[in-house]
Design a protein around this motif. Structure first.
Motif, PDB file in Angstrom:
ATOM      1  N   GLU A 197       0.828  -1.199   0.000  1.00 25.14           N
ATOM      2  CA  GLU A 197       0.000   0.000   0.000  1.00 25.14           C
ATOM      3  C   GLU A 197       0.869   1.258   0.000  1.00 25.14           C
ATOM      4  OE1 GLU A 197      -3.214   0.282  -0.386  1.00 25.14           O
ATOM      5  OE2 GLU A 197      -3.409  -1.883  -0.569  1.00 25.14           O
ATOM      6  N   LEU A 198       1.919   1.266   0.829  1.00 23.05           N
ATOM      7  CA  LEU A 198       2.792   2.430   0.880  1.00 23.05           C
ATOM      8  C   LEU A 198       3.460   2.678  -0.465  1.00 23.05           C
ATOM      9  CD1 LEU A 198       4.453   1.987   4.387  1.00 23.05           C
ATOM     10  CD2 LEU A 198       2.878   3.785   3.704  1.00 23.05           C
ATOM     11  N   HIS A 199       3.896   1.607  -1.111  1.00 21.14           N
ATOM     12  CA  HIS A 199       4.528   1.768  -2.418  1.00 21.14           C
ATOM     13  C   HIS A 199       3.542   2.344  -3.425  1.00 21.14           C
ATOM     14  CE1 HIS A 199       5.610   0.415  -6.497  1.00 21.14           C
ATOM     15  NE2 HIS A 199       6.848   0.693  -6.117  1.00 21.14           N
ATOM     16  N   ASP A 200       2.324   1.780  -3.446  1.00 18.93           N
ATOM     17  CA  ASP A 200       1.350   2.243  -4.429  1.00 18.93           C
ATOM     18  C   ASP A 200       0.898   3.673  -4.158  1.00 18.93           C
ATOM     19  OD1 ASP A 200       1.527  -0.169  -5.658  1.00 18.93           O
ATOM     20  OD2 ASP A 200      -0.247  -1.026  -4.709  1.00 18.93           O
ATOM     21  N   VAL A 201       0.781   4.028  -2.870  1.00 23.38           N
ATOM     22  CA  VAL A 201       0.319   5.374  -2.535  1.00 23.38           C
ATOM     23  C   VAL A 201       1.399   6.407  -2.814  1.00 23.38           C
ATOM     24  CG1 VAL A 201      -0.307   6.873  -0.608  1.00 23.38           C
ATOM     25  CG2 VAL A 201      -1.402   4.650  -0.863  1.00 23.38           C
ATOM     26  N   VAL A 202       2.651   6.100  -2.429  1.00 25.59           N
ATOM     27  CA  VAL A 202       3.726   7.090  -2.501  1.00 25.59           C
ATOM     28  C   VAL A 202       4.425   7.082  -3.848  1.00 25.59           C
ATOM     29  CG1 VAL A 202       5.921   7.801  -1.498  1.00 25.59           C
ATOM     30  CG2 VAL A 202       4.086   6.989  -0.022  1.00 25.59           C
ATOM     31  N   ALA A 203       4.824   5.893  -4.310  1.00 21.56           N
ATOM     32  CA  ALA A 203       5.666   5.825  -5.501  1.00 21.56           C
ATOM     33  C   ALA A 203       4.973   6.364  -6.737  1.00 21.56           C
ATOM     34  CB  ALA A 203       6.103   4.376  -5.729  1.00 21.56           C
ATOM     35  N   ASN A 204       3.696   6.070  -6.891  1.00 20.50           N
ATOM     36  CA  ASN A 204       3.020   6.494  -8.117  1.00 20.50           C
ATOM     37  C   ASN A 204       2.914   8.014  -8.202  1.00 20.50           C
ATOM     38  OD1 ASN A 204       2.108   3.824  -9.307  1.00 20.50           O
ATOM     39  ND2 ASN A 204       1.288   3.662  -7.246  1.00 20.50           N
ATOM     40  N   HIS A 205       2.536   8.652  -7.093  1.00 16.95           N
ATOM     41  CA  HIS A 205       2.435  10.112  -7.117  1.00 16.95           C
ATOM     42  C   HIS A 205       3.808  10.764  -7.207  1.00 16.95           C
ATOM     43  CE1 HIS A 205      -1.859  10.090  -6.459  1.00 16.95           C
ATOM     44  NE2 HIS A 205      -1.703   9.236  -5.459  1.00 16.95           N
ATOM     45  N   LEU A 206       4.786  10.209  -6.512  1.00 18.54           N
ATOM     46  CA  LEU A 206       6.126  10.781  -6.583  1.00 18.54           C
ATOM     47  C   LEU A 206       6.742  10.606  -7.962  1.00 18.54           C
ATOM     48  CD1 LEU A 206       7.749   9.916  -3.128  1.00 18.54           C
ATOM     49  CD2 LEU A 206       6.723  12.053  -3.891  1.00 18.54           C
ATOM     50  N   SER A 207       6.368   9.550  -8.664  1.00 14.04           N
ATOM     51  CA  SER A 207       6.869   9.372 -10.033  1.00 14.04           C
ATOM     52  C   SER A 207       6.405  10.509 -10.926  1.00 14.04           C
ATOM     53  CB  SER A 207       6.388   8.030 -10.585  1.00 14.04           C
ATOM     54  OG  SER A 207       6.923   6.960  -9.844  1.00 14.04           O
ATOM     55  N   ALA A 208       5.117  10.872 -10.814  1.00 20.78           N
ATOM     56  CA  ALA A 208       4.617  12.004 -11.609  1.00 20.78           C
ATOM     57  C   ALA A 208       5.321  13.291 -11.219  1.00 20.78           C
ATOM     58  CB  ALA A 208       3.115  12.143 -11.419  1.00 20.78           C
ATOM     59  N   VAL A 209       5.543  13.479  -9.926  1.00 24.98           N
ATOM     60  CA  VAL A 209       6.265  14.675  -9.465  1.00 24.98           C
ATOM     61  C   VAL A 209       7.673  14.697 -10.038  1.00 24.98           C
ATOM     62  CG1 VAL A 209       7.208  15.832  -7.433  1.00 24.98           C
ATOM     63  CG2 VAL A 209       4.887  14.908  -7.380  1.00 24.98           C
ATOM     64  N   ALA A 210       8.361  13.564  -9.984  1.00 27.02           N
ATOM     65  CA  ALA A 210       9.743  13.513 -10.468  1.00 27.02           C
ATOM     66  C   ALA A 210       9.820  13.756 -11.971  1.00 27.02           C
ATOM     67  CB  ALA A 210      10.349  12.157 -10.121  1.00 27.02           C
ATOM     68  N   ARG A 232       1.455  22.675 -11.685  1.00 28.62           N
ATOM     69  CA  ARG A 232       0.096  22.310 -11.291  1.00 28.62           C
ATOM     70  C   ARG A 232      -0.027  20.793 -11.160  1.00 28.62           C
ATOM     71  NH1 ARG A 232      -2.093  24.523 -15.150  1.00 28.62           N
ATOM     72  NH2 ARG A 232      -2.246  26.602 -14.205  1.00 28.62           N
ATOM     73  N   VAL A 233       0.570  20.058 -12.098  1.00 25.53           N
ATOM     74  CA  VAL A 233       0.545  18.596 -12.010  1.00 25.53           C
ATOM     75  C   VAL A 233       1.304  18.122 -10.783  1.00 25.53           C
ATOM     76  CG1 VAL A 233       1.274  16.467 -13.142  1.00 25.53           C
ATOM     77  CG2 VAL A 233       0.268  18.310 -14.490  1.00 25.53           C
ATOM     78  N   ILE A 234       2.446  18.764 -10.510  1.00 25.39           N
ATOM     79  CA  ILE A 234       3.234  18.393  -9.331  1.00 25.39           C
ATOM     80  C   ILE A 234       2.410  18.615  -8.066  1.00 25.39           C
ATOM     81  CG2 ILE A 234       5.225  19.057  -7.937  1.00 25.39           C
ATOM     82  CD1 ILE A 234       6.743  19.571 -10.533  1.00 25.39           C
ATOM     83  N   SER A 237      -0.478  15.995  -7.804  1.00 27.11           N
ATOM     84  CA  SER A 237       0.040  14.672  -7.423  1.00 27.11           C
ATOM     85  C   SER A 237       0.463  14.654  -5.967  1.00 27.11           C
ATOM     86  CB  SER A 237       1.217  14.297  -8.325  1.00 27.11           C
ATOM     87  OG  SER A 237       0.817  14.194  -9.677  1.00 27.11           O
ATOM     88  N   SER A 238       1.084  15.746  -5.507  1.00 25.21           N
ATOM     89  CA  SER A 238       1.526  15.803  -4.112  1.00 25.21           C
ATOM     90  C   SER A 238       0.337  15.805  -3.168  1.00 25.21           C
ATOM     91  CB  SER A 238       2.381  17.049  -3.888  1.00 25.21           C
ATOM     92  OG  SER A 238       3.498  17.055  -4.745  1.00 25.21           O
ATOM     93  N   VAL A 239      -0.683  16.624  -3.484  1.00 25.86           N
ATOM     94  CA  VAL A 239      -1.853  16.696  -2.611  1.00 25.86           C
ATOM     95  C   VAL A 239      -2.582  15.363  -2.561  1.00 25.86           C
ATOM     96  CG1 VAL A 239      -4.122  17.777  -2.358  1.00 25.86           C
ATOM     97  CG2 VAL A 239      -2.139  19.185  -2.906  1.00 25.86           C
ATOM     98  N   GLN A 240      -2.741  14.733  -3.745  1.00 26.16           N
ATOM     99  CA  GLN A 240      -3.422  13.438  -3.779  1.00 26.16           C
ATOM    100  C   GLN A 240      -2.640  12.382  -3.000  1.00 26.16           C
ATOM    101  OE1 GLN A 240      -6.365  12.894  -4.959  1.00 26.16           O
ATOM    102  NE2 GLN A 240      -6.426  10.672  -4.660  1.00 26.16           N
ATOM    103  N   GLY A 241      -1.328  12.393  -3.165  1.00 21.50           N
ATOM    104  CA  GLY A 241      -0.507  11.435  -2.426  1.00 21.50           C
ATOM    105  C   GLY A 241      -0.571  11.642  -0.937  1.00 21.50           C
ATOM    106  N   LEU A 242      -0.538  12.922  -0.508  1.00 27.71           N
ATOM    107  CA  LEU A 242      -0.639  13.213   0.920  1.00 27.71           C
ATOM    108  C   LEU A 242      -1.996  12.795   1.471  1.00 27.71           C
ATOM    109  CD1 LEU A 242       1.097  16.706   1.139  1.00 27.71           C
ATOM    110  CD2 LEU A 242       1.922  14.547   2.086  1.00 27.71           C
TER     111      LEU A 242
END
Length: 393
Positions: A197-210, A232-234, A237-242
């Motif tokens: 769950e942590l990987h799916d929640v964090v990694a996917n949004h952080l990938s878009a940010v990166a 705006r995308v960053i 993605s950050s807000v959704q991930g948080l």
């Protein structure tokens, strides 16, 4: 009142104390002149009964360290004592020797004693009847039963109770070990689930940010509108991930002291794929979505796993693909089939990954007894997962 430690059960001190008490009791009976009992030789000096009595007490002291030797010494002493005429003290102490041999000796010993005492009881009864020529001679066999068979039966009963108690303790310890093993396995399984769950929640949004941060830093001459779009995308993605991370953390927290309940995690669902696709498109991946069959309610575990597999597959396509992907969701009577295909960059340029995404997707499908495959297919990279949902959903 507690006994001192050196008199505890199974200690050498208790054996020596019991031997001393037996000797003291035997000497009291010897002093009272309760010998001989059978009187074959009335003129036998009383002092000759003391060595068998002393040997009998030595046998009591050996009851734990050497049960066989204890029985041998005690039997020899009682034979000598009876040959002299029999003393009440030695005979009573011998019943303790028989009892201890059955309780502390090996199983073969008490089985042999049981057969021997039964045989001697029968022989004593027959010999008594023959010698006295009257049925009252059976009293000889009764004496053998009281002195020999009864202590043996008592010792066997106590031994069986002790063995049963030991078996119950061993069974309880084994059950406790199994419970502890199950608890550890449950903890390990929960850790693995939380890691997914942590990987799916964090990694996917952080990938878009990166990806967008890399684009802003590496592409020169971007105008303000392009920079604002990337930022705006960053931010989204950050807000959704948080938000998803906060929901996950709320589940892990203990209930508050004010009695409020722990908020439940709002699980992602496959029905929210449209929102996911829009976010991925905003991140720069052109996704074509096709749905086969009529969507319907799915089991909670299947719903969450399907959403996470689609999320991870599209994120991988965004990181390693050429900017486009095809998503197919097929609703079938007994399963839902997810297929994500995308071209792969020939130069291999993309964000580095540890491969945890593929492992997590495979684990999710396996836990649901589904099928999962990922690899090259007709010149494209294909991820395919079939998750069972049961008949007649």
């Amino acid at each position: 009142m507690r006994l001192p430690p050196w008199l505890g059960s199974g200690t050498r001190g208790r054996d020596l104390a019991l031997a001393g008490v037996s000797l003291a009791g035997g000497l009291v009976l010897w002093t009272l002149g309760w010998q001989p009992q059978i009187r074959p030789h009335p003129d036998v000096p009383a002092v000759l009964f003391l060595p068998p009595l002393l040997a009998m007490c030595v046998a009591v002291g050996l009851r734990l360290v050497a049960p066989r030797a204890s029985l041998a010494v005690g039997t020899a002493a009682v034979v000598v004592d009876i040959a002299l005429g029999g003393s009440l003290g030695a005979i009573l102490i011998y019943t303790q020797v028989l009892y201890d041999a059955c309780v502390y000796g090996p199983p073969r010993l008490w089985r042999w004693l049981l057969r021997a005492t039964i045989g001697l009881s029968v022989v004593g009864a027959v010999v008594g009847v023959v010698l006295t020529d009257r049925w009252s001679g059976v009293a000889v066999g009764v004496l053998v039963v009281l002195v020999g068979l009864l202590p043996v039966l008592t010792g066997i009963s106590v031994r069986q109770y002790r063995d049963q108690a030991a078996a119950e303790r061993a069974r309880a310890e084994q059950t406790a070990r199994l419970v502890e093993l199950d608890r550890r396995q449950a903890v390990s399984a929960e850790r693995a689930r939380m890691a997914r769950e942590l990987h799916d929640v964090v990694a996917n949004h952080l990938s878009a940010v990166a990806i967008h941060a890399t684009a802003v830093l590496s592409v020169p001459g971007l105008d303000r509108g392009q920079v604002e779009s990337a930022l705006r995308v960053i931010r989204e993605s950050s807000v959704q991930g948080l938000a998803e991370m906060r929901q996950l953390i709320e589940v892990l927290r203990e209930p508050g002291g004010d009695g409020t309940a722990v908020p439940e995690l709002v699980s992602a669902r496959l029905a929210e794929t449209d929102e996911l696709v829009e976010r991925v498109r905003a991140a720069g991946l052109a996704v074509r979505v096709r749905t086969d069959g009529a969507p319907g309610p799915l089991p909670v575990g299947v719903d969450l796993a399907a959403y996470r597999i689609v999320q991870e597959s599209l994120t991988n396509a965004l990181k390693h693909g050429t900017g486009e992907a095809d998503l197919t969701i097929a609703y079938r009577p007994a399963e839902v089939v997810l297929t994500v295909e995308n071209p792969v960059r020939r130069d291999g340029v993309g964000l580095a990954g540890a491969g945890a995404g593929l492992i997590g997707m495979r684990e999710r499908a396996t836990l649901l007894a589904g099928r999962f495959s990922a690899g090259p297919h007709d010149g494209r990279w294909q991820v395919r997962a079939a998750l069972p949902i049961g008949e007649g959903r």
